[in-house]
Write a protein that holds these residues in place. Sequence first.
Motif, PDB file in Angstrom:
ATOM      1  N   MET A 136       0.554  -1.714  -0.176  1.00  0.00           N
ATOM      2  CA  MET A 136       0.210  -0.300  -0.037  1.00  0.00           C
ATOM      3  C   MET A 136       0.990   0.983  -0.550  1.00  0.00           C
ATOM      4  SD  MET A 136      -3.010  -0.613  -0.224  1.00  0.00           S
ATOM      5  CE  MET A 136      -3.943   0.488   0.673  1.00  0.00           C
ATOM      6  N   GLY A 137       0.144   2.204  -0.682  1.00  0.00           N
ATOM      7  CA  GLY A 137       1.663   3.126  -0.179  1.00  0.00           C
ATOM      8  C   GLY A 137       0.212   5.118  -0.919  1.00  0.00           C
ATOM      9  N   VAL A 138       1.348   5.604  -1.174  1.00  0.00           N
ATOM     10  CA  VAL A 138       0.204   6.817  -1.186  1.00  0.00           C
ATOM     11  C   VAL A 138       0.449   6.677  -2.567  1.00  0.00           C
ATOM     12  CG1 VAL A 138       0.534   9.825  -0.904  1.00  0.00           C
ATOM     13  CG2 VAL A 138       0.231   8.109   1.320  1.00  0.00           C
ATOM     14  N   LEU A 139      -0.200   8.344  -3.574  1.00  0.00           N
ATOM     15  CA  LEU A 139      -0.300   8.104  -4.863  1.00  0.00           C
ATOM     16  C   LEU A 139      -0.275   9.976  -5.525  1.00  0.00           C
ATOM     17  CD1 LEU A 139      -0.933   5.452  -4.817  1.00  0.00           C
ATOM     18  CD2 LEU A 139      -2.496   5.787  -6.844  1.00  0.00           C
ATOM     19  N   LYS A 140       0.650  10.201  -5.392  1.00  0.00           N
ATOM     20  CA  LYS A 140       0.692  11.844  -5.872  1.00  0.00           C
ATOM     21  C   LYS A 140       0.786  11.711  -7.625  1.00  0.00           C
ATOM     22  CE  LYS A 140       3.476  12.199  -1.223  1.00  0.00           C
ATOM     23  NZ  LYS A 140       4.387  12.465  -0.940  1.00  0.00           N
ATOM     24  N   ARG A 141       0.682  13.143  -7.881  1.00  0.00           N
ATOM     25  CA  ARG A 141       0.732  13.345  -9.091  1.00  0.00           C
ATOM     26  C   ARG A 141       1.926  13.945  -9.499  1.00  0.00           C
ATOM     27  NH1 ARG A 141      -3.252  17.480 -12.054  1.00  0.00           N
ATOM     28  NH2 ARG A 141      -2.262  19.085 -10.915  1.00  0.00           N
ATOM     29  N   ARG A 142       3.104  13.719  -9.828  1.00  0.00           N
ATOM     30  CA  ARG A 142       4.798  13.711 -10.396  1.00  0.00           C
ATOM     31  C   ARG A 142       4.689  15.468 -10.451  1.00  0.00           C
ATOM     32  NH1 ARG A 142       6.966  10.134 -10.428  1.00  0.00           N
ATOM     33  NH2 ARG A 142       6.617   7.713 -11.454  1.00  0.00           N
ATOM     34  N   GLY A 143       5.940  16.113  -9.538  1.00  0.00           N
ATOM     35  CA  GLY A 143       5.481  18.298 -10.033  1.00  0.00           C
ATOM     36  C   GLY A 143       4.460  18.441  -9.142  1.00  0.00           C
ATOM     37  N   ARG A 144       3.696  17.845  -8.656  1.00  0.00           N
ATOM     38  CA  ARG A 144       2.700  18.576  -7.500  1.00  0.00           C
ATOM     39  C   ARG A 144       3.138  18.891  -6.151  1.00  0.00           C
ATOM     40  NH1 ARG A 144      -2.552  20.420  -7.753  1.00  0.00           N
ATOM     41  NH2 ARG A 144      -2.884  21.624  -6.749  1.00  0.00           N
ATOM     42  N   THR A 145       3.706  19.914  -5.192  1.00  0.00           N
ATOM     43  CA  THR A 145       3.787  19.737  -4.171  1.00  0.00           C
ATOM     44  C   THR A 145       2.253  19.423  -3.264  1.00  0.00           C
ATOM     45  OG1 THR A 145       5.565  20.880  -4.590  1.00  0.00           O
ATOM     46  CG2 THR A 145       4.630  21.325  -1.849  1.00  0.00           C
ATOM     47  N   LEU A 146       2.540  18.933  -2.287  1.00  0.00           N
ATOM     48  CA  LEU A 146       0.646  18.736  -1.989  1.00  0.00           C
ATOM     49  C   LEU A 146       0.575  19.809  -0.754  1.00  0.00           C
ATOM     50  CD1 LEU A 146       1.436  14.786  -0.518  1.00  0.00           C
ATOM     51  CD2 LEU A 146      -0.532  15.964  -2.369  1.00  0.00           C
ATOM     52  N   THR A 147      -0.914  20.305  -0.644  1.00  0.00           N
ATOM     53  CA  THR A 147      -1.201  21.620   0.386  1.00  0.00           C
ATOM     54  C   THR A 147      -0.459  21.238   1.549  1.00  0.00           C
ATOM     55  OG1 THR A 147      -2.983  21.032   0.735  1.00  0.00           O
ATOM     56  CG2 THR A 147      -2.681  22.013  -1.146  1.00  0.00           C
ATOM     57  N   PRO A 148      -0.719  22.692   2.376  1.00  0.00           N
ATOM     58  CA  PRO A 148       0.264  21.519   4.097  1.00  0.00           C
ATOM     59  C   PRO A 148      -0.721  20.692   4.771  1.00  0.00           C
ATOM     60  CG  PRO A 148       0.071  24.408   3.299  1.00  0.00           C
ATOM     61  CD  PRO A 148      -0.533  23.618   2.283  1.00  0.00           C
ATOM     62  N   ALA A 149      -1.928  21.571   4.004  1.00  0.00           N
ATOM     63  CA  ALA A 149      -3.242  20.079   4.668  1.00  0.00           C
ATOM     64  C   ALA A 149      -3.333  19.196   4.106  1.00  0.00           C
ATOM     65  CB  ALA A 149      -4.689  20.685   4.364  1.00  0.00           C
ATOM     66  N   ALA A 150      -2.701  18.838   3.088  1.00  0.00           N
ATOM     67  CA  ALA A 150      -1.848  17.238   2.132  1.00  0.00           C
ATOM     68  C   ALA A 150      -0.935  16.608   3.188  1.00  0.00           C
ATOM     69  CB  ALA A 150      -2.592  17.313   1.157  1.00  0.00           C
TER      70      ALA A 150
END
Length: 302
Positions: free
Chosen positions: A271-285
């Motif tokens: 299991m893992g966390v999926l993020k969009r490449r090149g996009r920094t997560l918001t502080p809340a995320a």
Amino acid sequence: MSINFDLNDLKAFRAVVEQGSFRRAAEAIRITQSALSRRIEKLESALGVKLLERTTRKVALSNVGRAFLPQVERLLDDLDLALLSVGDGGALRTGTLTIACVPSAAYYFMPHAIRAFHGQYPNVRISLLDASANEVSAAVASGEADFGVSFTGNLAPEIEFSPLLEERYVIACRQDHPLARQAEVTWAEAYRHDYISLGKASGNRLVLDRALAGMVVQKQSICEAQHVTTLLGLIEAGLGIAAVPSIAMPLGTHPILAQVALVEPQVTRQMGVLKRRGRTLTPAALEFERLIRLLPGTLPGH
């Protein structure tokens, strides 16, 4: 060049790209569609370029817009992080955080993280998209979700996978089932009992089929369902047992359900966390991701 635009215009541009239409973008940032159009026109006029190609059916980035988008995202994300470092960070965290999650993790695992997050940041509303692994990946890729929680599989090229935990498959059964008294059970032994299976459209079914390709099962399942959460409901009703990922099981003691380790072979998924490449997560995320990374240590067997 005279810079005659503001951050709201940049946010409007990002919203249109993420939502794929002016109507959905206007709803997402809570302004009228005409106001959104004016912001985009203002931004394009100030830059002297066309950022979006609009037709009657869709909105697409122009070549210039495609090159401009990563800079806009970086600027807005850096601003969020800068605001977080001054004053009362908790008070700044408002709005909606959207998380896409496979149902097996959404049922028992995710509520613990949501409860902890809401206790610290009550002004942030959580929108949980419980969907199949493919739908979770698509939601993150499109920007509909800030990030996702899913298992490895056929991920889109723009998706980055960050491991969260490796979990094993277990037998879920009622506490009054004969297997509940055992410390472990083989797959062959488990399949001698009445069992419920996952449908072929399930991502978990694909994992299990690959791991158990050489096993011959004489007894057919008595019922088939598409989601692990449905299996658990059927088990509680006394319809049999099922192989499920351990993250789908309740933390601690449950009045009805029990789990038994599966061996020969031991089958796992990551299991893992999926993020969009090149996009920094918001502080809340970022804060929510930190909380879910603390949870695996509380899971039985992790």
